[in-house]
Design a protein around this motif. Structure first.
Motif, PDB file in Angstrom:
ATOM      1  N   THR A  91       4.537  -7.857  11.783  1.00  0.00           N
ATOM      2  CA  THR A  91       5.429  -8.994  11.979  1.00  0.00           C
ATOM      3  C   THR A  91       4.721 -10.331  11.790  1.00  0.00           C
ATOM      4  O   THR A  91       3.499 -10.417  11.893  1.00  0.00           O
ATOM      5  CB  THR A  91       6.050  -8.953  13.395  1.00  0.00           C
ATOM      6  OG1 THR A  91       4.991  -8.985  14.356  1.00  0.00           O
ATOM      7  CG2 THR A  91       6.880  -7.699  13.603  1.00  0.00           C
ATOM      8  N   ALA A  92       5.521 -11.342  11.542  1.00  0.00           N
ATOM      9  CA  ALA A  92       4.994 -12.706  11.382  1.00  0.00           C
ATOM     10  C   ALA A  92       4.506 -13.224  12.726  1.00  0.00           C
ATOM     11  O   ALA A  92       5.224 -13.120  13.714  1.00  0.00           O
ATOM     12  CB  ALA A  92       6.069 -13.619  10.820  1.00  0.00           C
ATOM     13  N   PRO A  93       3.304 -13.792  12.775  1.00  0.00           N
ATOM     14  CA  PRO A  93       2.789 -14.320  14.039  1.00  0.00           C
ATOM     15  C   PRO A  93       3.477 -15.618  14.465  1.00  0.00           C
ATOM     16  O   PRO A  93       3.437 -15.987  15.627  1.00  0.00           O
ATOM     17  CB  PRO A  93       1.313 -14.565  13.748  1.00  0.00           C
ATOM     18  CG  PRO A  93       1.248 -14.766  12.271  1.00  0.00           C
ATOM     19  CD  PRO A  93       2.341 -13.915  11.686  1.00  0.00           C
ATOM     20  N   ASN A  94       4.104 -16.304  13.519  1.00  0.00           N
ATOM     21  CA  ASN A  94       4.752 -17.578  13.798  1.00  0.00           C
ATOM     22  C   ASN A  94       5.731 -17.911  12.676  1.00  0.00           C
ATOM     23  O   ASN A  94       5.772 -17.238  11.654  1.00  0.00           O
ATOM     24  CB  ASN A  94       3.710 -18.700  13.937  1.00  0.00           C
ATOM     25  CG  ASN A  94       2.780 -18.777  12.740  1.00  0.00           C
ATOM     26  OD1 ASN A  94       1.791 -18.054  12.696  1.00  0.00           O
ATOM     27  ND2 ASN A  94       3.078 -19.625  11.769  1.00  0.00           N
ATOM     28  N   VAL A 153      10.018 -17.334   7.095  1.00  0.00           N
ATOM     29  CA  VAL A 153      10.160 -16.252   8.072  1.00  0.00           C
ATOM     30  C   VAL A 153       9.990 -16.820   9.471  1.00  0.00           C
ATOM     31  O   VAL A 153       9.342 -17.837   9.659  1.00  0.00           O
ATOM     32  CB  VAL A 153       9.137 -15.108   7.826  1.00  0.00           C
ATOM     33  CG1 VAL A 153       9.392 -14.424   6.495  1.00  0.00           C
ATOM     34  CG2 VAL A 153       7.707 -15.610   7.894  1.00  0.00           C
ATOM     35  N   GLU A 154      10.599 -16.139  10.434  1.00  0.00           N
ATOM     36  CA  GLU A 154      10.491 -16.551  11.829  1.00  0.00           C
ATOM     37  C   GLU A 154       9.375 -15.778  12.494  1.00  0.00           C
ATOM     38  O   GLU A 154       9.047 -14.667  12.077  1.00  0.00           O
ATOM     39  CB  GLU A 154      11.795 -16.263  12.564  1.00  0.00           C
ATOM     40  CG  GLU A 154      12.955 -17.094  12.098  1.00  0.00           C
ATOM     41  CD  GLU A 154      14.202 -16.860  12.910  1.00  0.00           C
ATOM     42  OE1 GLU A 154      14.091 -16.329  14.038  1.00  0.00           O
ATOM     43  OE2 GLU A 154      15.277 -17.207  12.428  1.00  0.00           O
ATOM     44  N   GLY A 155       8.823 -16.324  13.558  1.00  0.00           N
ATOM     45  CA  GLY A 155       7.830 -15.598  14.342  1.00  0.00           C
ATOM     46  C   GLY A 155       8.445 -14.315  14.870  1.00  0.00           C
ATOM     47  O   GLY A 155       9.557 -14.321  15.377  1.00  0.00           O
ATOM     48  N   GLY A 156       7.742 -13.200  14.700  1.00  0.00           N
ATOM     49  CA  GLY A 156       8.238 -11.904  15.149  1.00  0.00           C
ATOM     50  C   GLY A 156       9.069 -11.165  14.117  1.00  0.00           C
ATOM     51  O   GLY A 156       9.417  -9.999  14.317  1.00  0.00           O
ATOM     52  N   GLN A 157       9.393 -11.804  13.005  1.00  0.00           N
ATOM     53  CA  GLN A 157      10.174 -11.148  11.955  1.00  0.00           C
ATOM     54  C   GLN A 157       9.321 -10.109  11.243  1.00  0.00           C
ATOM     55  O   GLN A 157       8.148 -10.345  10.956  1.00  0.00           O
ATOM     56  CB  GLN A 157      10.678 -12.186  10.949  1.00  0.00           C
ATOM     57  CG  GLN A 157      11.505 -11.602   9.821  1.00  0.00           C
ATOM     58  CD  GLN A 157      12.040 -12.680   8.892  1.00  0.00           C
ATOM     59  OE1 GLN A 157      12.271 -13.810   9.292  1.00  0.00           O
ATOM     60  NE2 GLN A 157      12.226 -12.322   7.630  1.00  0.00           N
ATOM     61  N   VAL A 158       9.923  -8.953  10.933  1.00  0.00           N
ATOM     62  CA  VAL A 158       9.198  -7.888  10.235  1.00  0.00           C
ATOM     63  C   VAL A 158       8.921  -8.325   8.797  1.00  0.00           C
ATOM     64  O   VAL A 158       9.816  -8.779   8.084  1.00  0.00           O
ATOM     65  CB  VAL A 158      10.000  -6.566  10.243  1.00  0.00           C
ATOM     66  CG1 VAL A 158       9.287  -5.512   9.409  1.00  0.00           C
ATOM     67  CG2 VAL A 158      10.205  -6.077  11.668  1.00  0.00           C
ATOM     68  N   LEU A 159       7.653  -8.180   8.380  1.00  0.00           N
ATOM     69  CA  LEU A 159       7.230  -8.520   7.033  1.00  0.00           C
ATOM     70  C   LEU A 159       7.102  -7.292   6.154  1.00  0.00           C
ATOM     71  O   LEU A 159       7.489  -7.283   5.003  1.00  0.00           O
ATOM     72  CB  LEU A 159       5.891  -9.268   7.067  1.00  0.00           C
ATOM     73  CG  LEU A 159       5.843 -10.514   7.947  1.00  0.00           C
ATOM     74  CD1 LEU A 159       4.430 -11.050   8.034  1.00  0.00           C
ATOM     75  CD2 LEU A 159       6.809 -11.565   7.430  1.00  0.00           C
ATOM     76  N   LEU A 160       6.516  -6.235   6.739  1.00  0.00           N
ATOM     77  CA  LEU A 160       6.334  -4.977   6.017  1.00  0.00           C
ATOM     78  C   LEU A 160       6.148  -3.832   7.001  1.00  0.00           C
ATOM     79  O   LEU A 160       5.937  -4.056   8.184  1.00  0.00           O
ATOM     80  CB  LEU A 160       5.156  -5.068   5.037  1.00  0.00           C
ATOM     81  CG  LEU A 160       3.795  -5.490   5.570  1.00  0.00           C
ATOM     82  CD1 LEU A 160       2.923  -4.272   5.801  1.00  0.00           C
ATOM     83  CD2 LEU A 160       3.145  -6.405   4.561  1.00  0.00           C
ATOM     84  N   TYR A 161       6.258  -2.622   6.474  1.00  0.00           N
ATOM     85  CA  TYR A 161       6.065  -1.414   7.287  1.00  0.00           C
ATOM     86  C   TYR A 161       4.915  -0.592   6.749  1.00  0.00           C
ATOM     87  O   TYR A 161       4.757  -0.474   5.531  1.00  0.00           O
ATOM     88  CB  TYR A 161       7.330  -0.548   7.263  1.00  0.00           C
ATOM     89  CG  TYR A 161       8.496  -1.131   8.023  1.00  0.00           C
ATOM     90  CD1 TYR A 161       8.595  -0.976   9.401  1.00  0.00           C
ATOM     91  CD2 TYR A 161       9.491  -1.839   7.365  1.00  0.00           C
ATOM     92  CE1 TYR A 161       9.663  -1.502  10.104  1.00  0.00           C
ATOM     93  CE2 TYR A 161      10.570  -2.364   8.067  1.00  0.00           C
ATOM     94  CZ  TYR A 161      10.646  -2.182   9.440  1.00  0.00           C
ATOM     95  OH  TYR A 161      11.707  -2.706  10.131  1.00  0.00           O
ATOM     96  N   ILE A 162       4.143  -0.016   7.675  1.00  0.00           N
ATOM     97  CA  ILE A 162       2.997   0.823   7.315  1.00  0.00           C
ATOM     98  C   ILE A 162       3.162   2.168   8.017  1.00  0.00           C
ATOM     99  O   ILE A 162       3.425   2.226   9.222  1.00  0.00           O
ATOM    100  CB  ILE A 162       1.670   0.179   7.742  1.00  0.00           C
ATOM    101  CG1 ILE A 162       1.481  -1.145   7.004  1.00  0.00           C
ATOM    102  CG2 ILE A 162       0.490   1.128   7.503  1.00  0.00           C
ATOM    103  CD1 ILE A 162       0.277  -1.951   7.452  1.00  0.00           C
ATOM    104  N   GLN A 163       2.992   3.243   7.236  1.00  0.00           N
ATOM    105  CA  GLN A 163       2.968   4.593   7.830  1.00  0.00           C
ATOM    106  C   GLN A 163       1.529   4.868   8.222  1.00  0.00           C
ATOM    107  O   GLN A 163       0.622   4.895   7.387  1.00  0.00           O
ATOM    108  CB  GLN A 163       3.448   5.640   6.823  1.00  0.00           C
ATOM    109  CG  GLN A 163       3.486   7.027   7.387  1.00  0.00           C
ATOM    110  CD  GLN A 163       4.029   8.028   6.374  1.00  0.00           C
ATOM    111  OE1 GLN A 163       3.966   7.817   5.168  1.00  0.00           O
ATOM    112  NE2 GLN A 163       4.559   9.115   6.882  1.00  0.00           N
ATOM    113  N   GLN A 164       1.303   5.048   9.526  1.00  0.00           N
ATOM    114  CA  GLN A 164      -0.043   5.247  10.041  1.00  0.00           C
ATOM    115  C   GLN A 164      -0.626   6.579   9.594  1.00  0.00           C
ATOM    116  O   GLN A 164       0.091   7.556   9.425  1.00  0.00           O
ATOM    117  CB  GLN A 164      -0.044   5.172  11.566  1.00  0.00           C
ATOM    118  CG  GLN A 164       0.281   3.791  12.090  1.00  0.00           C
ATOM    119  CD  GLN A 164       0.290   3.732  13.587  1.00  0.00           C
ATOM    120  OE1 GLN A 164       1.345   3.780  14.187  1.00  0.00           O
ATOM    121  NE2 GLN A 164      -0.887   3.631  14.174  1.00  0.00           N
ATOM    122  N   ASP A 165      -1.967   6.588   9.428  1.00  0.00           N
ATOM    123  CA  ASP A 165      -2.672   7.819   9.063  1.00  0.00           C
ATOM    124  C   ASP A 165      -2.621   8.796  10.216  1.00  0.00           C
ATOM    125  O   ASP A 165      -2.598   8.496  11.355  1.00  0.00           O
ATOM    126  CB  ASP A 165      -4.144   7.526   8.719  1.00  0.00           C
ATOM    127  CG  ASP A 165      -4.249   6.799   7.381  1.00  0.00           C
ATOM    128  OD1 ASP A 165      -3.308   6.873   6.568  1.00  0.00           O
ATOM    129  OD2 ASP A 165      -5.271   6.140   7.171  1.00  0.00           O
TER     130      ASP A 165
END
Length: 165
Positions: A91-94, A153-165
């Motif tokens: 997510t966006a930090p700010n 983008v707003e703070g807390g908005q999702v930017l991308l998704y990562i599938q964890q190893d």
């Protein structure tokens, strides 16, 4: 009005009050915000804040009284149709402008399908020429990039998704 939007407006009002500015006008996602020290300054479209805002913002100073929302429709955030609940949202930090690459014409920091480590830089968020580097936070594979390049983008908005190893 979302809680995050209310907090962002309060922050802008506080910065306006302490920054010595005469006027600030911000327009994004169907919202128009006008902060002015000039009582004769009319909001965009001549709409008064009292007729548009649902309720006063708690803790907001008198500068927030000049806030007005525009009658335009809001822009929907693009979200992937199938997000696996196990994917980690970055997510966006700010509040700021999302950039996928370090400068125009350069390759993007990451692409869908790329493996990243927790300390891999995945994007930049810029506000007033101050750039914040955003790290993946987890090791895994980039599954979806949600935010559009150069979009606000707003703070807390999702930017991308990562599938964890």
């Amino acid at each position: 009005m979302s809680d995050q939007l209310a907090r962002d407006i309060e922050l802008l009002a506080e910065l306006f009050k302490t920054g010595g500015w005469q006027e600030v006008r911000v327009e994004s996602h169907g919202i128009s915000l006008l902060l002015s020290n000039d009582p004769a300054t009319a909001p965009i479209g001549g709409v008064s804040a009292a007729s548009v805002l649902p309720a006063p913002l708690p803790g907001a100073g008198p500068a927030a009284a000049s806030a007005a929302t525009s009658p335009t429709s809001s822009v929907a955030v693009d979200t992937p149709s199938a997000v696996d609940p196990s994917w980690k949202a970055v997510t966006a930090p700010n509040l700021g402008t999302f950039y996928r690459s370090p400068k125009p014409g350069s390759p993007a920091f990451v692409e869908v399908g790329r493996h990243v480590e927790a300390d891999t830089e995945v994007c930049l968020i810029e506000v007033m020429k101050l750039f914040t580097s955003v790290k993946a936070g987890v090791a895994g594979t980039v599954k979806s990039i949600v935010a559009a390049d150069a979009a606000l983008v707003e703070g807390g908005q999702v930017l991308l998704y990562i599938q964890q190893d």
